[in-house]
Structures are given as structure tokens and as C-alpha cells.
Design a protein around this motif. Structure first.
Motif, mmCIF file in Angstrom:
data_model
loop_
_atom_site.group_PDB
_atom_site.id
_atom_site.type_symbol
_atom_site.label_atom_id
_atom_site.label_comp_id
_atom_site.label_asym_id
_atom_site.label_seq_id
_atom_site.Cartn_x
_atom_site.Cartn_y
_atom_site.Cartn_z
ATOM 1 N N LYS A 1 37.184 59.870 49.991
ATOM 2 C CA LYS A 1 37.814 58.598 49.957
ATOM 3 C C LYS A 1 37.644 58.264 48.411
ATOM 4 C CE LYS A 1 37.543 57.249 54.674
ATOM 5 N NZ LYS A 1 36.761 56.244 55.677
ATOM 6 N N LEU A 2 38.442 57.469 48.031
ATOM 7 C CA LEU A 2 38.290 56.910 46.528
ATOM 8 C C LEU A 2 38.095 55.455 46.681
ATOM 9 C CD1 LEU A 2 41.092 59.089 44.601
ATOM 10 C CD2 LEU A 2 38.557 59.443 44.813
ATOM 11 N N LEU A 3 37.343 54.739 45.597
ATOM 12 C CA LEU A 3 37.287 53.314 45.638
ATOM 13 C C LEU A 3 37.952 52.822 44.278
ATOM 14 C CD1 LEU A 3 33.457 52.742 46.470
ATOM 15 C CD2 LEU A 3 35.402 52.264 47.849
ATOM 16 N N ILE A 4 38.667 51.647 44.636
ATOM 17 C CA ILE A 4 39.353 51.110 43.434
ATOM 18 C C ILE A 4 39.196 49.372 43.494
ATOM 19 C CG2 ILE A 4 41.143 52.954 43.079
ATOM 20 C CD1 ILE A 4 42.987 50.876 44.533
ATOM 21 N N ARG B 1 54.828 52.456 40.549
ATOM 22 C CA ARG B 1 54.564 51.958 41.662
ATOM 23 C C ARG B 1 54.039 53.225 42.300
ATOM 24 N NH1 ARG B 1 56.227 47.945 46.438
ATOM 25 N NH2 ARG B 1 55.512 49.252 48.078
ATOM 26 N N VAL B 2 52.643 53.072 43.015
ATOM 27 C CA VAL B 2 52.334 54.357 43.825
ATOM 28 C C VAL B 2 51.930 53.729 45.374
ATOM 29 C CG1 VAL B 2 50.581 56.170 44.214
ATOM 30 C CG2 VAL B 2 51.531 55.685 42.120
ATOM 31 N N ASP B 3 52.489 53.855 46.320
ATOM 32 C CA ASP B 3 52.089 53.603 47.869
ATOM 33 C C ASP B 3 50.756 54.298 48.072
ATOM 34 O OD1 ASP B 3 54.296 51.806 47.906
ATOM 35 O OD2 ASP B 3 55.479 53.411 48.588
ATOM 36 N N ILE B 4 49.912 53.494 48.603
ATOM 37 C CA ILE B 4 48.586 53.977 49.043
ATOM 38 C C ILE B 4 48.108 53.542 50.509
ATOM 39 C CG2 ILE B 4 47.591 53.983 46.468
ATOM 40 C CD1 ILE B 4 46.214 51.570 47.445
ATOM 41 N N LYS B 5 47.212 54.244 51.054
ATOM 42 C CA LYS B 5 46.755 53.787 52.347
ATOM 43 C C LYS B 5 45.195 53.443 52.266
ATOM 44 C CE LYS B 5 49.629 56.573 55.490
ATOM 45 N NZ LYS B 5 49.525 57.560 56.779
ATOM 46 N N VAL B 6 44.780 52.209 52.535
ATOM 47 C CA VAL B 6 43.408 52.086 52.300
ATOM 48 C C VAL B 6 42.541 51.915 53.711
ATOM 49 C CG1 VAL B 6 44.173 50.618 50.338
ATOM 50 C CG2 VAL B 6 43.977 49.429 52.491
ATOM 51 N N GLY B 7 41.288 52.061 53.197
ATOM 52 C CA GLY B 7 40.404 52.055 54.391
ATOM 53 C C GLY B 7 39.664 50.599 54.547
ATOM 54 N N LYS B 8 38.325 50.513 54.543
ATOM 55 C CA LYS B 8 37.625 49.329 54.819
ATOM 56 C C LYS B 8 37.359 48.718 53.061
ATOM 57 C CE LYS B 8 33.207 51.378 54.858
ATOM 58 N NZ LYS B 8 32.039 51.581 55.514
ATOM 59 N N LEU B 9 37.360 47.372 53.160
ATOM 60 C CA LEU B 9 36.851 46.769 51.980
ATOM 61 C C LEU B 9 35.658 46.633 51.685
ATOM 62 C CD1 LEU B 9 37.983 44.753 49.458
ATOM 63 C CD2 LEU B 9 37.900 42.921 50.897
ATOM 64 N N THR B 10 34.630 47.041 50.691
ATOM 65 C CA THR B 10 33.562 47.398 50.250
ATOM 66 C C THR B 10 33.306 46.302 49.275
ATOM 67 O OG1 THR B 10 33.586 48.914 48.742
ATOM 68 C CG2 THR B 10 33.451 49.695 51.162
ATOM 69 N N GLU B 11 31.663 46.178 48.757
ATOM 70 C CA GLU B 11 31.480 45.437 47.886
ATOM 71 C C GLU B 11 31.770 45.981 46.348
ATOM 72 O OE1 GLU B 11 27.145 45.342 46.904
ATOM 73 O OE2 GLU B 11 27.047 47.051 48.431
ATOM 74 N N GLY C 1 35.052 47.469 46.398
ATOM 75 C CA GLY C 1 36.388 47.391 46.287
ATOM 76 C C GLY C 1 37.299 48.122 47.518
ATOM 77 N N TYR C 2 38.461 48.490 47.518
ATOM 78 C CA TYR C 2 39.038 49.001 48.544
ATOM 79 C C TYR C 2 38.846 50.584 48.652
ATOM 80 C CZ TYR C 2 41.858 45.189 50.289
ATOM 81 O OH TYR C 2 42.347 44.092 51.030
ATOM 82 N N GLU C 3 38.624 51.203 49.806
ATOM 83 C CA GLU C 3 38.738 52.752 50.117
ATOM 84 C C GLU C 3 40.004 52.952 50.146
ATOM 85 O OE1 GLU C 3 36.485 53.496 53.471
ATOM 86 O OE2 GLU C 3 34.504 53.461 52.507
ATOM 87 N N VAL C 4 40.409 54.046 49.274
ATOM 88 C CA VAL C 4 41.886 54.631 49.392
ATOM 89 C C VAL C 4 41.894 56.033 50.004
ATOM 90 C CG1 VAL C 4 43.749 55.296 47.864
ATOM 91 C CG2 VAL C 4 42.481 53.102 47.315
ATOM 92 N N THR C 5 42.461 56.147 51.166
ATOM 93 C CA THR C 5 42.482 57.283 51.818
ATOM 94 C C THR C 5 43.738 58.223 51.320
ATOM 95 O OG1 THR C 5 43.708 56.354 53.659
ATOM 96 C CG2 THR C 5 41.238 56.325 53.704
ATOM 97 N N GLU C 6 44.749 57.733 51.083
ATOM 98 C CA GLU C 6 45.751 58.572 50.360
ATOM 99 C C GLU C 6 46.531 57.968 49.255
ATOM 100 O OE1 GLU C 6 48.557 59.497 53.581
ATOM 101 O OE2 GLU C 6 47.077 59.849 55.150
ATOM 102 N N GLY C 7 47.188 58.721 48.351
ATOM 103 C CA GLY C 7 48.164 58.209 47.386
ATOM 104 C C GLY C 7 47.487 58.201 45.919
ATOM 105 N N LEU C 8 46.259 58.313 45.821
ATOM 106 C CA LEU C 8 45.658 58.484 44.405
ATOM 107 C C LEU C 8 44.611 59.815 44.356
ATOM 108 C CD1 LEU C 8 44.445 54.697 43.662
ATOM 109 C CD2 LEU C 8 46.408 55.884 42.762
ATOM 110 N N SER C 9 44.505 59.839 42.980
ATOM 111 C CA SER C 9 43.787 61.060 42.784
ATOM 112 C C SER C 9 42.504 60.689 41.708
ATOM 113 C CB SER C 9 44.487 62.353 42.101
ATOM 114 O OG SER C 9 45.050 61.788 40.907
ATOM 115 N N ILE C 10 41.665 61.344 41.434
ATOM 116 C CA ILE C 10 40.638 60.661 40.936
ATOM 117 C C ILE C 10 40.683 60.462 39.236
ATOM 118 C CG2 ILE C 10 39.667 62.980 40.135
ATOM 119 C CD1 ILE C 10 37.360 60.273 41.062
ATOM 120 N N ASP C 11 41.695 61.319 38.926
ATOM 121 C CA ASP C 11 42.252 61.027 37.460
ATOM 122 C C ASP C 11 43.403 60.034 37.198
ATOM 123 O OD1 ASP C 11 40.297 62.844 36.544
ATOM 124 O OD2 ASP C 11 41.891 64.632 37.070
ATOM 125 N N ASP C 12 43.889 59.285 38.293
ATOM 126 C CA ASP C 12 44.943 58.480 37.908
ATOM 127 C C ASP C 12 44.418 57.332 37.065
ATOM 128 O OD1 ASP C 12 46.892 59.551 39.209
ATOM 129 O OD2 ASP C 12 46.453 58.775 41.268
#
Length: 367
Positions: free
Chosen positions: A287-290, A318-328, A330-341
């Protein structure tokens, strides 16, 4: 002459045209909107949590009387030190002393009866040998002697038991330690087995804490932790997870965890409050955080704006994403982004897809 004039005019026209184009390009570059971007953060870093704990002695014993009675001489307080073998409280001894006296008196009577029965038996044996007593007489004398002997033995056991009961009216410390809890008060009537105190030994090298069910599976035996005690400022202790409970009560959703203090100190007393710092290994490495303000939502779902390079230009996509839980963070992103975006982190309402922009915080991104 005419041709020379035409050539000069043509050169001037080309020069003017080139300058005009150059000025237009400079003006277009200056008019390109500057945007600020961020990169997603990987969630493979450890997660830190702090739990409240209570210091506990390595060995703790609930002490109680083996007999019942009225509690006397209970002049002790929590924190008092006891030595092994020390009598620190007693029950009223008088009822048990009376039982000992009664048993002693009964034994004295029984021994007197035994003495008479023995003399009668010896005398009857002599008469029987001289044929002055019948077999029935000697049998009766022998039975009386055996009965008296058995009575003496029985009462001796009763006396031994009465004395043992009397000894149980004193409560001794089985180990060197400190009183950590008092359960009763002086002059109370105590039943056998009623806890009187909780005695902990001098070595306080454990803390007990409760961990909620949402985190208990991330608490692993033998992992290291850090401890700080509220009353011992500027001191830090190392610990190791000794035991993790496998069950809990029906009405409770927290599980007991026992931490062993690896570098314990005499300053640590049973009952002291401590903070235990856990470093949980992250289980969501994919998972990634944004930042939460980078995430937009419409009828198609969640999406973000990212910067893509096209013909040496920075273009909004525009990039469609799937998000997980909202943390302190930011959002957890489970699909759609890479670490270098490169994700827009502000001004999303002022841009649109395929818009030409320039990045205003390249230095912050390490570029």
C-alpha cells in the motif's frame, strides 16, 4: 538596385517574424500554470504504538490462613518489606489453645486408663498361668488394654493436630519481598483460604498490559520493546515480550501481554505505571500513502491528478485509484499508483486533463 532593396526587405521580415515567434514562446512559457506535487509514501515502515502497563514482581504469592479466626496484630502497610520466615500477622489464638489444652487433658486421662489396663492385663496373665483365671478373663483384660492403648494413640494424634492448628494462626512470609496488596483489615473474621496480602519478591522485572484484539496478532513473542516509567524520569529500559495471552474473558476485548524487563532496577517497584513502546512491523507493504486533499471523488469513483511527460512537457492526467483506510498521514492507495508518480497536492479545482503545467517544487522532490 531594385533587387538589393527587395532582399533587404525580405531579411528584415524574416528577422521580425523570428523575433515575434520567440516572444510568443516566452510569453506562453510564462503563462503556464505552476503546480505543486508530491510522491506517494510506501507503508513498509514500522508503526509505533504506546500502551500503559503496570510493574509486577517476578514472583507473587497470595497469602492466606489455613484456619479461620479473628485477625489480630495486622499492623502492616502496602510497600512494607518482609523477611522470609517472618511472622507478620496472627489470628486470635485462644480458641486453638483451648483445643490443645482439652486434647492434653484427654491424653492424660487416656494414659492413666492405659496404665490401669496394662496392670490388669499383667495381673490376669499371672493368674491365668497359675490357673486362677479363665481364658475369658485374660481375653477381656487384653481387649481392655488394646482399647486403652488405641485411645492414647488416637488422642495423641488429636493433640498433634490441635497444636498444628494453633501454629497455623501465625502467618509467615515464604519469601523475601514487599507487600503489594492488602485484602483485609485488622479484627475481621477470616475464613480459611481468604487472601490476606499479595507478596511480591524484591526483583520486579515484569510489566503487565492489555492489548486490544485489533493489534494482538501483531504482538510477537521475544520481540524487543522500550519501557519508560512515569516516576523514573529520563530513564529508559529495554524489554522483551515474554508471554502473549491466547484468550480473554467474554466481556473483554483486550488480551494480556507480559513484558520481561531486561535491565531491571531496584528503583522499579511493583505497581508502578509504565509506558511500553511497540514497533509493529507493517503488514501492508503493498500500500501507498498520499495526502487526503490529493484524493478526489466523482461518480466514477476515487481519482487523483498526476503529472506525465509528453514531448518534454508536463501534462495533467487523471488516474483512477482504489483507496483503503484514511490514516493520520493520508489515504491508503491499494491500486492505481506507483511509488514514482507525481501527484498534485493542491489546486486540483484549477486544472483539467491534458493541461500543460510546470512543477513548482522540483527541489523538494529531489530533482
Amino acid at each position: 538596385m531594385k533587387n538589393k532593396i527587395l532582399l533587404t526587405v525580405a531579411c528584415l521580415a524574416l528577422t521580425f517574424s523570428a523575433c515575434s515567434k520567440k516572444d510568443d514562446d516566452s510569453q506562453n512559457i510564462e503563462n503556464v500554470k505552476s503546480v505543486f506535487v508530491t510522491k506517494p509514501i510506501a507503508t513498509d515502515k514500522n508503526e509505533y504504538r504506546v500502551f500503559n502497563a503496570v510493574a509486577t514482581a517476578k514472583e507473587q504469592i497470595k497469602l492466606s490462613f489455613k484456619v479461620q479466626g479473628n485477625l489480630k496484630d495486622f499492623d502492616i502497610e502496602v510497600g512494607d518489606e518482609l523477611k522470609r520466615g517472618e511472622v507478620f500477622t496472627s489470628l486470635d489464638k485462644e480458641p486453638y489453645k483451648i483445643k490443645v489444652s482439652q486434647a492434653m487433658f484427654s491424653l492424660k486421662e487416656a494414659k492413666a486408663s492405659l496404665k490401669l489396663a496394662k496392670s490388669s492385663y499383667e495381673r490376669t496373665k499371672k493368674l491365668y498361668i497359675n490357673q486362677n483365671a479363665s481364658a475369658s478373663d485374660i481375653d477381656n483384660a487384653k481387649a481392655a488394654y488394646d482399647s486403652a492403648l488405641a485411645k492414647v494413640e488416637n488422642i495423641s494424634k488429636q493433640l498433634e493436630y490441635a497444636r498444628l492448628q494453633l501454629s497455623y494462626t501465625d502467618l509467615k512470609a515464604p519469601i523475601n519481598g514487599y507487600i503489594t496488596t492488602k485484602y483485609v483489615n485488622e479484627n475481621e473474621n477470616i475464613n480459611a483460604g481468604t487472601p490476606i496480602i499479595l507478596l511480591g519478591n524484591k526483583v520486579v522485572d515484569e510489566v503487565h498490559l492489555k492489548v486490544p484484539e485489533t493489534l494482538i496478532n501483531r504482538v510477537l513473542k521475544d520481540e524487543k520493546v522500550v519501557l519508560k516509567f512515569d516516576s523514573l524520569t529520563n530513564e529508559e529500559f529495554n524489554g522483551k515480550i515474554k508471554e502473549v495471552s491466547k484468550s480473554t474473558s467474554t466481556n473483554e476485548k483486550n488480551y494480556l501481554v507480559i513484558i520481561k524487563i531486561l535491565n531491571s532496577s531496584e528503583k522499579i517497584k511493583a505497581g508502578m505505571s509504565a509506558s511500553v513502546y511497540f514497533s509493529f512491523k507493517n503488514l501492508d507493504k503493498d500500500k501507498l500513502l498520499i495526502p487526503s486533499n490529493s484524493v478526489l471523488n466523482d461518480k466514477k469513483g476515487f481519482f487523483v491528478y498526476v503529472i506525465k511527460k509528453e514531448n518534454n512537457k508536463s501534462i495533467i492526467k487523471r488516474v483512477d485509484i482504489k483507496v483503503g483506510k484514511l490514516t493520520e498521514f493520508g489515504y491508503e492507495v491499494t491500486e492505481g499508483l506507483s511509488i514514482d508518480d507525481l501527484v498534485l497536492k493542491a489546486g486540483m479545482s484549477e486544472v483539467f486533463e491534458n493541461m500543460h503545467v510546470k512543477i513548482g517544487n522540483k527541489k523538494d522532490l529531489g530533482k
